[in-house]
Write a protein that holds these residues in place. Structure first.
Motif, PDB file in Angstrom:
ATOM      1  N   GLN A  57       9.645   0.544   5.173  1.00 38.85           N
ATOM      2  CA  GLN A  57       8.677   0.996   4.181  1.00 38.85           C
ATOM      3  C   GLN A  57       7.520   0.001   4.142  1.00 38.85           C
ATOM      4  OE1 GLN A  57      10.361   2.146   0.345  1.00 38.85           O
ATOM      5  NE2 GLN A  57      12.375   1.828   1.272  1.00 38.85           N
ATOM      6  N   THR A  59       3.728  -1.155   1.932  1.00 40.65           N
ATOM      7  CA  THR A  59       2.679  -0.987   0.935  1.00 40.65           C
ATOM      8  C   THR A  59       1.408  -1.511   1.575  1.00 40.65           C
ATOM      9  OG1 THR A  59       2.973  -3.139  -0.146  1.00 40.65           O
ATOM     10  CG2 THR A  59       4.218  -1.280  -1.051  1.00 40.65           C
ATOM     11  N   GLN A  61      -2.349  -2.656   0.263  1.00 45.69           N
ATOM     12  CA  GLN A  61      -3.223  -2.926  -0.881  1.00 45.69           C
ATOM     13  C   GLN A  61      -4.608  -3.229  -0.356  1.00 45.69           C
ATOM     14  OE1 GLN A  61      -1.965  -6.141  -3.402  1.00 45.69           O
ATOM     15  NE2 GLN A  61      -3.643  -5.833  -4.830  1.00 45.69           N
ATOM     16  N   LEU A  83      -3.560   0.490  -4.261  1.00 43.79           N
ATOM     17  CA  LEU A  83      -2.406   0.248  -3.406  1.00 43.79           C
ATOM     18  C   LEU A  83      -1.716   1.576  -3.137  1.00 43.79           C
ATOM     19  CD1 LEU A  83       0.233  -2.445  -3.607  1.00 43.79           C
ATOM     20  CD2 LEU A  83       0.989  -0.170  -4.207  1.00 43.79           C
ATOM     21  N   HIS A  85       1.980   3.321  -1.123  1.00 47.16           N
ATOM     22  CA  HIS A  85       3.305   3.099  -0.554  1.00 47.16           C
ATOM     23  C   HIS A  85       3.546   4.171   0.491  1.00 47.16           C
ATOM     24  CE1 HIS A  85       7.597   4.320  -0.503  1.00 47.16           C
ATOM     25  NE2 HIS A  85       7.773   3.021  -0.355  1.00 47.16           N
TER      26      HIS A  85
END
Length: 110
Positions: A57, A59, A61, A83, A85
C-alpha cells in the motif's frame, strides 16, 4: 553514492530547502525498514512517471505543487497539502502539472 537513511528518532526535513529548485527530478529514500519506505520526490512540471504498480500500500502526499494521479480508471488532481492512499498492487501513473514536492510512503510488509 547513496545517502544514509534516517535512523529511528532522527528529524528529517522534507519541505523545500532554501534555494532548492523543484524544476529538477529527484527521488531520495529518506528511511527504509523491513516494513516501510519513505521517499521524497521533486517532479518538475510536465514530467510523467509511467504506469507501474508496487506490492505494498502507498500514500502520496503533495507538499507543494500539483500532480495528476491516474489509478482505478480515473485521474485525481492532488495539490499542496493533500494526500491520497492506494491499495497495494494497483496500477498507477503520475504527471506533474506544476513543479511539485511529494512524500511517498510504501508499506513493504505488515
Amino acid at each position: 553514492m547513496a545517502l544514509p537513511h534516517a535512523s529511528s528518532g532522527q528529524v528529517v526535513r522534507i519541505g523545500q530547502q532554501a534555494g532548492e529548485s523543484l524544476s529538477q527530478f529527484s527521488s531520495i529514500a529518506l528511511a527504509k525498514t523491513e516494513q516501510l519506505e519513505l521517499i521524497r520526490m521533486t517532479v518538475p512540471a510536465g514530467r510523467a512517471l509511467p504506469e507501474h504498480a508496487v506490492r505494498g500500500q502507498i500514500t502520496l502526499q503533495c507538499l507543494e505543487g500539483e500532480v495528476a494521479f491516474d489509478a482505478h480508471g480515473r485521474t485525481t488532481i492532488l495539490r499542496g497539502g493533500e494526500l491520497l492512499h492506494l491499495e497495494g498492487g494497483a496500477p498507477h501513473a503520475l504527471r506533474a502539472n506544476a513543479d511539485s514536492l511529494l512524500l511517498l510512503t510504501i508499506v513493504l510488509a505488515s
